[in-house]
Design a protein around this motif. Structure first.
Motif, PDB file in Angstrom:
ATOM      1  N   GLN A   1       4.713 -32.679  23.400  1.00 13.67           N
ATOM      2  CA  GLN A   1       4.104 -33.798  23.065  1.00 13.67           C
ATOM      3  C   GLN A   1       4.584 -34.560  21.777  1.00 13.67           C
ATOM      4  O   GLN A   1       4.602 -35.536  21.589  1.00 13.67           O
ATOM      5  N   LEU A   2       4.527 -33.460  20.660  1.00 15.07           N
ATOM      6  CA  LEU A   2       4.991 -33.771  19.367  1.00 15.07           C
ATOM      7  C   LEU A   2       6.317 -34.327  19.427  1.00 15.07           C
ATOM      8  O   LEU A   2       6.440 -35.360  18.816  1.00 15.07           O
ATOM      9  N   ARG A   3       7.348 -33.615  20.289  1.00 19.78           N
ATOM     10  CA  ARG A   3       8.586 -34.449  20.234  1.00 19.78           C
ATOM     11  C   ARG A   3       8.650 -35.682  21.012  1.00 19.78           C
ATOM     12  O   ARG A   3       9.359 -36.363  20.548  1.00 19.78           O
ATOM     13  N   LEU A   4       7.978 -35.630  21.994  1.00 17.65           N
ATOM     14  CA  LEU A   4       7.804 -37.099  22.778  1.00 17.65           C
ATOM     15  C   LEU A   4       7.607 -38.006  21.889  1.00 17.65           C
ATOM     16  O   LEU A   4       8.006 -39.212  22.005  1.00 17.65           O
ATOM     17  N   PHE A   5       6.257 -37.946  21.020  1.00  9.33           N
ATOM     18  CA  PHE A   5       5.995 -39.173  20.047  1.00  9.33           C
ATOM     19  C   PHE A   5       7.189 -39.323  18.988  1.00  9.33           C
ATOM     20  O   PHE A   5       7.161 -40.419  18.562  1.00  9.33           O
ATOM     21  N   ALA A   6       7.807 -38.234  18.720  1.00 11.57           N
ATOM     22  CA  ALA A   6       8.557 -38.481  17.600  1.00 11.57           C
ATOM     23  C   ALA A   6       9.839 -39.218  18.022  1.00 11.57           C
ATOM     24  O   ALA A   6      10.317 -40.129  17.359  1.00 11.57           O
ATOM     25  N   GLY A   7      10.156 -38.988  19.381  1.00 16.20           N
ATOM     26  CA  GLY A   7      11.222 -39.787  20.038  1.00 16.20           C
ATOM     27  C   GLY A   7      10.925 -41.355  20.015  1.00 16.20           C
ATOM     28  O   GLY A   7      11.650 -42.048  19.670  1.00 16.20           O
ATOM     29  N   LEU A   8       9.617 -41.556  20.504  1.00 16.57           N
ATOM     30  CA  LEU A   8       9.267 -42.737  20.695  1.00 16.57           C
ATOM     31  C   LEU A   8       8.989 -43.663  19.284  1.00 16.57           C
ATOM     32  O   LEU A   8       9.349 -44.697  19.369  1.00 16.57           O
ATOM     33  N   VAL A   9       8.692 -42.836  18.503  1.00 16.16           N
ATOM     34  CA  VAL A   9       8.561 -43.382  16.849  1.00 16.16           C
ATOM     35  C   VAL A   9      10.008 -43.783  16.421  1.00 16.16           C
ATOM     36  O   VAL A   9      10.357 -44.700  15.634  1.00 16.16           O
ATOM     37  N   ALA A  10      10.883 -42.898  16.630  1.00 15.48           N
ATOM     38  CA  ALA A  10      12.181 -42.917  16.075  1.00 15.48           C
ATOM     39  C   ALA A  10      12.932 -44.133  16.763  1.00 15.48           C
ATOM     40  O   ALA A  10      13.741 -44.912  16.228  1.00 15.48           O
ATOM     41  N   ARG A  11      12.611 -44.349  18.125  1.00 15.20           N
ATOM     42  CA  ARG A  11      13.299 -45.687  18.692  1.00 15.20           C
ATOM     43  C   ARG A  11      12.286 -46.759  18.463  1.00 15.20           C
ATOM     44  O   ARG A  11      12.816 -47.898  18.816  1.00 15.20           O
ATOM     45  N   GLY A  12      11.398 -46.690  17.837  1.00 18.75           N
ATOM     46  CA  GLY A  12      10.566 -47.899  17.183  1.00 18.75           C
ATOM     47  C   GLY A  12       9.860 -48.509  18.519  1.00 18.75           C
ATOM     48  O   GLY A  12       9.061 -49.647  18.453  1.00 18.75           O
ATOM     49  N   GLU A  13       9.559 -47.809  19.665  1.00 25.42           N
ATOM     50  CA  GLU A  13       9.189 -48.319  20.463  1.00 25.42           C
ATOM     51  C   GLU A  13       7.342 -48.871  20.498  1.00 25.42           C
ATOM     52  O   GLU A  13       6.938 -49.677  21.066  1.00 25.42           O
ATOM     53  N   HIS A  14       6.929 -47.774  19.780  1.00 25.77           N
ATOM     54  CA  HIS A  14       5.388 -47.950  19.544  1.00 25.77           C
ATOM     55  C   HIS A  14       5.110 -49.435  18.928  1.00 25.77           C
ATOM     56  O   HIS A  14       4.157 -49.521  18.763  1.00 25.77           O
ATOM     57  N   LEU A  15       6.173 -49.738  18.384  1.00 25.30           N
ATOM     58  CA  LEU A  15       5.744 -50.998  17.386  1.00 25.30           C
ATOM     59  C   LEU A  15       5.512 -52.249  18.411  1.00 25.30           C
ATOM     60  O   LEU A  15       5.035 -53.404  17.763  1.00 25.30           O
ATOM     61  N   GLY A  16       6.081 -52.122  19.369  1.00 23.70           N
ATOM     62  CA  GLY A  16       5.918 -53.429  20.481  1.00 23.70           C
ATOM     63  C   GLY A  16       6.128 -54.753  19.698  1.00 23.70           C
ATOM     64  O   GLY A  16       5.623 -55.565  20.129  1.00 23.70           O
ATOM     65  N   VAL A  17       7.308 -54.656  19.285  1.00 24.01           N
ATOM     66  CA  VAL A  17       7.796 -55.867  18.603  1.00 24.01           C
ATOM     67  C   VAL A  17       7.991 -57.199  19.719  1.00 24.01           C
ATOM     68  O   VAL A  17       8.598 -56.787  20.591  1.00 24.01           O
TER      69      VAL A  17
END
Lengths: 566, 566
Positions: free
Chosen positions: B173-189
């Motif tokens: 889970q920690l790595r999943l969210f790390a990847g998501l954040v590194a790709r900026g997906e969480h920002l929902g730009v």
């Protein structure tokens, strides 16, 4: 109609030619009030005539609700002790038109029960039919826009041009959600096929409607945030049946819109109870929110009103979400670099924004922070601009009374300087008001920090950047903030840093009024601006408030809902 | 450690070979308990050693919090009247290990203040640093997984293999969210450039963190829903500082995880207060939720516990969201076609699912609807399967007591037939329990419809499809439902139609335990399963709970945050 009083009070005033050439586009001076409000709406121009009503698709039985439930009240036959709602002409403060009765407790239960049944039917009919219904509703409203705008103007006195613009915005919203639903975007389908043997080998996620949605219509937008407004459009588009509690400020407009929309939905094959409109006061509202079969609530109004509903919803056995768009002061910071460059332009665009909709916008800039040394000149310019609006009438007797009280309260503070313009003196007339104070007073006097619903704004004299920070740290959650200034201006950097934490939208070099209906819009903000800062009540994402995800795990294709089949 | 007691109680039991050949894959019989629980985790196998700690990036001052705040308590020096938290060995019902003090009211304020400061720092450091911190935290936990699993097993008695699987899930889970954040997906730009002259000419939307997040750790997952579990990982990934109230059921594990994660976050350059772990009871929890600087809450636990927090959060001057994952009964319907085809297989997989984690899973199938005429045989088979689990110990003294009371209460109802297996008799041991009743009794006896936390399940005898509908209409909101049967089976269609409205995930032909960490997962459901059915606490979308959108309108590129620049 009241000849001579239609149209915005700002219409026809002369441009003084104070436009200041600047690199940015923020000084859109001289545009009339209606366009300052809604802008050249990107949905305008779609005035389709109301097309054929496919008779065989009419749910004639359901249409009868209007005759059973509304007609009797219109004809004056009411249950004992029920309150009466009647239109008030703001320009004369006189009642007119038919008496509409609030619904009884028994009727609340009846309306909710019918809504549930309608919800089941909507689910079976599917999104294509819903999209068709929304489009037909938009067409029907457009076809009758002239009559609707005049009817609404009698009830809210916002002027026919502005109301025509608002109808175009409303039908644009209906078509936007129709498109979204027709394309299936709202379903948010997400699928995964995980390795064999893992839990959840095949996951199929889709959004489904929440259930019966109750919408509390707003006073200040008789179309765009009312019966067929954004909350209704997005909740219906999501597949939910909707019950609208009409605002007592424009009951006849609400009735007519309900009739047109229901006819259109029925023509598309949807049940007539997909949308039900009821009248009533606090009792009716609370009974609806408490009803166990109600699944979610949309609200646009005061912080006190939103909080009352949110508290009730939170205390239910099964709590439900209340998406309340509440009070907002919408702070504006005019940094030294901006006011030095063009004080007249700043004053003019601020006045236009404050006076839009007679100061009754949720995004009205209600407090403006200006450099102390430029404040005298700026305030004089602002008063000059505001003085030209002399024919403003507020929406309701209650709003008028609250505005007068709020202005009077400010006037009693010795350190607040209050100026008020002229009025027609008739009906619910109100003057433009400018209050001025320094930061110490701003921090000491809660009245200065509260939203004043009406054509008033507060100018705060700020000595330096430390003073600015002290002031901004006292700002609560807001829908918007606006900053004016050059990129190198220290005030600007500080203001942005402080305000981003407190708002849902930050505007550079313009005005906060004029909320685009768009996928990149966010109309919401930290409490008290909205009850849930995560959600928007304007734009595509508004639909997300009324759906929840469900996952089908390891389902054979034949048992999946259509949207999830391979 | 208690030699001989490690490992799941289900380990090593013989497969009876009752596998029934069927077209679907739902009969994964004979797999050990740990994998039935967590499955062959798709994140397993990433046991990286804990790598270099970059000394110069250490925030040594911040690390001192552990010595200032935790060490003194560990050494027994406590403030007056503060409660003491101490580990209990479920296999012996004996306390062991250091005494940990709950924090005082003053310390609550201190912890929140520190969290705010950490939040500001995290914001300045940006998502790349956050992603690095999450990955390092995962590496650190993996590197010490063997020791951690043994430590946790002493506190929760779930068995080392299951706990190793849970650690892998946690670091996944920690790595999943790390990847998501590194790709900026969480920002929902989301961006729009509207026609010139329109309001909101240029809109730039981005998600920002909510602020200080308080996480209430769960009893039943000392890793995956605790200090470094899904709530913490998603809230941190979103850029929020996190305060975890450790669960008293595994305080030492919580401490050690906190130390490892904090070291890792600090090594990545994040402030040590990015994650703070506190101990305490109800007072500490309520003080945290009431604190004006706390912005959101994550909770996993009982409905009563979640509701208490939600009520407090809703009554604040500024209400905040509480994402509570609460009680769930997880109804299962075994249609006639399924039970006829393979009653032994049905019984076996149900028993495995019920006994996973000693019945202490939020997705445990707590009520099973079976055809009346097949019920006797099925119940006999189920009891046979359940009887093999004789070495189960519950997580805490309180859970043990509540389980005993709940089972005893069922036993007092004349129309409920209660069977219980054998136990070791030691410590907090508990037997497998099967209660049987008909639909009338199910509807009449609330105890039968309530969640029983522990290795018990309720079998309801259903006479016909009308009986089934009556029963399912009494089912409340749940995380999951499960249906077994052939596509043409009338029970199946009825069950799906009824259950979809009441759950967040519906499983066909398998078991509800085993929640994949995935983008297509939804782990939430209508109340009381979760406080907000719109959100998931497992999978990628969990991060959405801890961010809100903000729009930058008409901003010059240079003034935009980095993620929004052209």
């Amino acid at each position: 109609m009241h000849p001579g009083s239609v149209g915005s009070s700002r219409q026809g005033r002369t441009s003084k030619g104070v436009d200041c050439a600047r690199g940015d586009s923020r000084l859109a001076v001289g545009r009339p009030c209606a366009s300052a409000l809604l802008g050249p709406d990107r949905f305008a121009g779609s005035f389709f005539p109301f097309r054929e009503v496919v008779q065989e698709r009419l749910y004639l039985d359901n249409i009868a609700i209007y005759h059973r439930h509304i007609a009797p009240r219109v004809s004056g036959r009411r249950e004992k002790r029920l309150e009466v709602v009647r239109s008030v002409d703001p320009r004369r403060a006189e009642e007119f038109g038919p008496e509409l009765s609030e619904i009884s407790t028994v009727e609340v239960g009846d309306v909710v029960a019918r809504s549930r049944v309608a919800g089941d039917l909507i689910g079976r009919l599917g999104p294509v039919v819903v999209a068709d219904g929304l489009r037909r509703a938009a067409d029907a409203l457009d076809a009758e826009s002239a009559t609707l705008a005049e009817l609404a103007d009698d009830e809210v006195a916002l002027g026919v041009p502005r109301l025509l613009g608002e109808i175009a915005r409303t039908t644009g919203q209906l078509r936007l959600f129709a498109g979204l639903v027709a394309r299936g975007e709202h379903l948010g389908v997400t699928t995964s096929d995980l390795p064999a043997g893992a839990p959840g080998g095949s996951l199929r996620k889709v959004n489904i409607p929440l259930g019966v949605v109750v919408v509390f219509a707003a006073s200040n937008f008789p179309f765009a945030f009312s019966v067929a407004g954004g909350d209704t459009a997005s909740a219906l588009a999501a597949g939910n049946p909707v019950i609208v509690k009409a605002h007592y400020g424009h009951p006849q407009t609400s009735q007519r819109v309900a009739e047109l929309v229901t006819e259109a939905l029925v023509a598309a094959g949807l049940p007539a109870d997909s949308l039900q409109v009821v009248h009533g006061g606090e009792r009716v509202g609370l009974e609806l929110v408490r009803h166990p079969d109600v699944a979610a609530v949309g609200f646009t109004g005061s912080t006190a009103g939103g909080r009352a509903l949110t508290d009730v919803a939170a205390s239910r056995k099964i709590p439900i979400p209340v998406y309340a768009e509440q009070g907002s002061v919408n702070p504006m910071v005019i940094a030294p670099s901006a006011i030095t460059a063009c004080a007249p332009g700043e004053a003019r665009q601020l006045a236009e924004s404050v006076l839009s909709g007679h100061g009754q916008f949720c995004t009205k800039p209600g407090v403006v922070f200006v450099p102390d040394d430029a404040a005298d000149e700026f305030v004089a310019l602002l008063r000059g601009e505001m003085a030209q609006a002399v024919d403003m009438h507020l929406l309701t007797t209650k709003i008028h009374e609250q505005f007068r009280k709020a202005v009077a309260a400010l006037g009693r503070h010795p350190d607040v300087e209050v100026w008020a313009g002229e009025t027609s003196g008739a009906g619910l007339s109100a003057p433009g008001v400018v209050a001025v104070a320094d930061v110490d007073t701003y921090l000491a006097v809660p009245d200065l920090r509260a939203e004043i619903f009406g054509p008033a704004t507060v100018v705060i004299r700020v000595r330096d950047s430390a003073d600015l920070v002290r002031a901004l740290d006292a700002v609560e959650g807001n829908l918007t903030a606006t900053v004016h200034g050059d990129a190198g201006d220290r005030w600007l950097a500080l203001a942005i840093e402080r305000l981003v934490r407190r708002v849902g939208r930050i505007v550079y070099g313009g005005v906060p009024t004029g909320v685009a209906v768009d996928r990149a819009m966010h109309h919401g903000g930290p409490y008290p601006a909205s009850s849930w800062s995560l959600y928007t009540s304007v734009g595509d994402d508004a639909i997300k408030r009324f759906m929840r995800p469900i996952v089908y795990q390891d389902f054979p294709d034949t048992l999946l809902p259509e949207a999830l089949r391979a």
